[in-house]
Design an enzyme around this catalytic site. Structure first.
Site, short mmCIF file in Angstrom:
data_model
loop_
_atom_site.label_atom_id
_atom_site.label_comp_id
_atom_site.label_asym_id
_atom_site.label_seq_id
_atom_site.Cartn_x
_atom_site.Cartn_y
_atom_site.Cartn_z
N HIS A 126 0.85 -1.19 0.00
CA HIS A 126 0.00 0.00 0.00
C HIS A 126 0.88 1.24 0.00
CE1 HIS A 126 -3.19 2.80 1.10
NE2 HIS A 126 -3.99 1.88 0.61
N ASP A 165 -8.00 -5.65 -0.35
CA ASP A 165 -8.42 -6.49 -1.47
C ASP A 165 -8.08 -7.96 -1.25
OD1 ASP A 165 -9.47 -4.39 -3.04
OD2 ASP A 165 -7.43 -3.76 -3.49
N1 COA Z 1 4.23 -7.51 -4.49
C1 COA Z 1 5.58 -7.53 -4.53
N2 COA Z 1 6.36 -6.49 -4.20
C2 COA Z 1 5.72 -5.35 -3.84
C3 COA Z 1 4.32 -5.26 -3.79
C4 COA Z 1 3.58 -6.39 -4.13
N3 COA Z 1 2.24 -6.35 -4.10
N4 COA Z 1 3.97 -4.03 -3.41
C5 COA Z 1 5.11 -3.36 -3.22
N5 COA Z 1 6.17 -4.16 -3.49
C6 COA Z 1 7.58 -3.78 -3.42
C7 COA Z 1 7.97 -3.09 -4.72
O1 COA Z 1 8.44 -4.01 -5.68
C8 COA Z 1 9.02 -2.15 -4.24
O2 COA Z 1 10.20 -2.88 -4.05
P1 COA Z 1 11.63 -2.25 -4.45
O3 COA Z 1 11.79 -1.04 -3.58
O4 COA Z 1 12.59 -3.36 -4.19
O5 COA Z 1 11.50 -1.90 -5.90
C9 COA Z 1 8.54 -1.71 -2.86
O6 COA Z 1 7.73 -2.79 -2.40
C10 COA Z 1 7.74 -0.43 -2.89
O7 COA Z 1 6.64 -0.61 -3.79
P2 COA Z 1 6.05 0.48 -4.77
O8 COA Z 1 5.51 -0.19 -5.99
O9 COA Z 1 7.05 1.57 -4.97
O10 COA Z 1 4.87 1.03 -3.93
P3 COA Z 1 3.77 2.05 -4.41
O11 COA Z 1 3.43 2.86 -3.22
O12 COA Z 1 4.22 2.79 -5.63
O13 COA Z 1 2.59 1.12 -4.86
C11 COA Z 1 0.79 -0.40 -4.65
C12 COA Z 1 1.58 0.72 -3.98
C13 COA Z 1 -0.43 -0.71 -3.81
C14 COA Z 1 0.33 0.06 -6.05
C15 COA Z 1 1.68 -1.64 -4.77
O14 COA Z 1 1.99 -2.11 -3.48
C16 COA Z 1 1.04 -2.75 -5.60
O15 COA Z 1 1.17 -2.73 -6.84
N6 COA Z 1 0.35 -3.72 -4.96
C17 COA Z 1 -0.36 -4.74 -5.70
C18 COA Z 1 -1.69 -4.21 -6.22
C19 COA Z 1 -2.70 -4.02 -5.14
O16 COA Z 1 -2.92 -4.88 -4.29
N7 COA Z 1 -3.37 -2.88 -5.18
C20 COA Z 1 -4.42 -2.53 -4.21
C21 COA Z 1 -3.96 -1.41 -3.34
S1 COA Z 1 -5.12 -1.08 -2.04
#
Ligand code: COA
Length: 390
Positions: A275, A326
């Site tokens: 998140h 979710d």
């Molecule tokens: N699975 C695997 N790794 C994850 C992850 C996941 N669901 N969510 C975050 N990470 C990792 C990223 O790869 C990143 O690692 P790194 O620093 O080694 O590159 C780190 O955690 C930070 O993630 P980031 O994508 O920069 O976070 P964000 O704040 O930009 O994105 C979300 C937040 C929610 C979009 C992201 O966690 C995600 O895509 N989750 C899956 C989709 C989801 O469940 N969405 C519903 C949200 S309520």
């Protein structure tokens, strides 16, 4: 960088000076009285009330009233509110026909986006954004969105539309419109809790979208349509569907640990985890997980919760990344009997309340939202006539 004789040396972009908050991370865009997410205490309050207390003690209608009116309703206020909401549940024959003629394979999020857009076309007061009219429109959206989703559900299965009933709660009525019956009260409660937990979450991507549209003095239907478009994406609301696809792909709880280890090795984004704001757990998850477990007990199927626990354990142990709402909502809806591609439309049913609260707040104290970007493209250059371009 492209260089040619036409480059104007007066302007050279300097990428090294760029200072952007990618994805608006950490950016405070405005003030709001609607809700607060506190990642330090893993808490979420709607208008000051902890969401867990609302989920355990209130019905979704009370929370909708709270979000629209800044306070929980009295018995009389709730009765009046529900009477109005129930009176708005019907949709026009034209609206029903629009939903019916959509391609059978179109995603239900596209159907509901189209349905809300059509409601805007039908509303003669579309340009009236006075607080009183917007409040009335918000209740209409709350009332009509479930009817449109259920109509789409039935039509996609080749079944007849079931008209809304005015003697049922929003949750009971939705089950009845989809399945022609109301399930056990534990199932209705679990569904109602999911709507309360999904109702509002501060300046998330879809809510921010609705505020951007509202800031141009556009209407509530356009803002809600745009919000639905933003919610559809798998990084936002679409994740609840992806969670269930993933669990079905894994198939067996005994394979979950290895599946997750492989996913992490492959640097795969695992849906339902992570998140932007919460970094040590989503405040809504314990409540939703509890009700997903209730669903597992009611239907007598522990497979999905076993898989849930196995996936969560590996992700938390290895990466310290926690489930978001979710993750429990996906299997909970599946165990309730909904088709997977209706999970995100159900999220719309709930989030229309938060969106409307933000739309009304934005409209009441508006300034057009217009941020900047740091330009890193080509330096300024002159346009050559077409015949001279190679
Ligand atoms: N699975 C695997 N790794 C994850 C992850 C996941 N669901 N969510 C975050 N990470 C990792 C990223 O790869 C990143 O690692 P790194 O620093 O080694 O590159 C780190 O955690 C930070 O993630 P980031 O994508 O920069 O976070 P964000 O704040 O930009 O994105 C979300 C937040 C929610 C979009 C992201 O966690 C995600 O895509 N989750 C899956 C989709 C989801 O469940 N969405 C519903 C949200 S309520």
């Amino acid at each position: 960088m492209t260089t040619n004789n036409y480059v104007n040396p007066d302007y050279v972009p300097e990428p090294e000076k760029v200072n952007v908050k990618k994805g608006l991370e950490g950016a405070v865009i405005d003030t709001s009285r609607v809700s607060k997410v506190n990642p330090d205490t893993n808490s979420l309050i709607y208008r000051g009330y902890p969401v867990q207390e609302l989920a355990e003690n209130c019905r979704f209608e009370e929370v909708a009233y709270l979000l629209y009116n800044n306070d929980l309703p009295t018995t009389t206020q709730l009765a009046d509110f529900e009477k109005l909401e129930r009176s708005y549940r019907d949709i026009s024959k034209d609206c029903l026909a629009v939903i019916k003629q959509l391609p059978k394979k179109c995603h239900p999020m596209d159907s509901i986006r189209t349905g809300v857009s059509f409601l805007g076309c039908e509303d003669e007061r579309i340009w009236d954004a006075s607080p009183k009219t917007n409040y009335d429109k918000a209740i209409r959206l709350l009332a009509k969105i479930p009817t449109m989703i259920a109509a789409d559900y039935r039509f996609k299965k080749g079944m007849d539309f079931i008209a809304p009933k005015s003697d049922l709660s929003i949750s009971e009525n939705f089950f009845n419109m989809c399945f022609g019956k109301i399930p056990a009260k534990e199932i209705v409660k679990a569904f109602d809790v999911s709507l309360i937990l999904y109702a509002e979450h501060s300046f998330n991507a879809s809510t921010f979208t609705t505020r951007v549209v509202t800031s141009t003095e556009s209407d509530i239907y356009s803002a809600t349509t745009a919000g639905i478009g933003a919610l559809k994406g798998p990084l936002h609301g679409g994740a609840n569907e992806q969670v269930m696809h993933m669990m079905i792909e894994i198939a067996d709880p005994a394979k979950a640990e290895q599946w997750m280890l492989d996913a992490l090795t492959a640097k795969r984004k695992v849906m339902g985890f992570g998140h932007r704001v919460y970094k040590s757990g989503d405040s809504r998850v314990p409540t939703m997980k509890k009700y997903a477990q209730v669903m597992a007990d009611v239907v007598g199927e522990q497979k999905w919760m076993k898989m849930y626990n196995a996936l969560e354990k590996v992700m938390v142990d290895k990466k310290k990344i926690y489930p978001n709402l979710d993750f429990p909502a996906g299997p909970a809806y599946y165990m309730m009997g909904f088709e997977i591609d209706f999970f995100t439309p159900i999220f719309v049913m709930a989030r229309t309340t938060g969106w409307s609260a933000h739309i009304m707040e934005q409209a009441a104290n508006n300034r057009i939202i217009r941020p900047l970007n740091e330009y890193i493209g080509d330096a300024q250059r002159s346009v050559r006539p077409l015949s001279e371009r190679k």
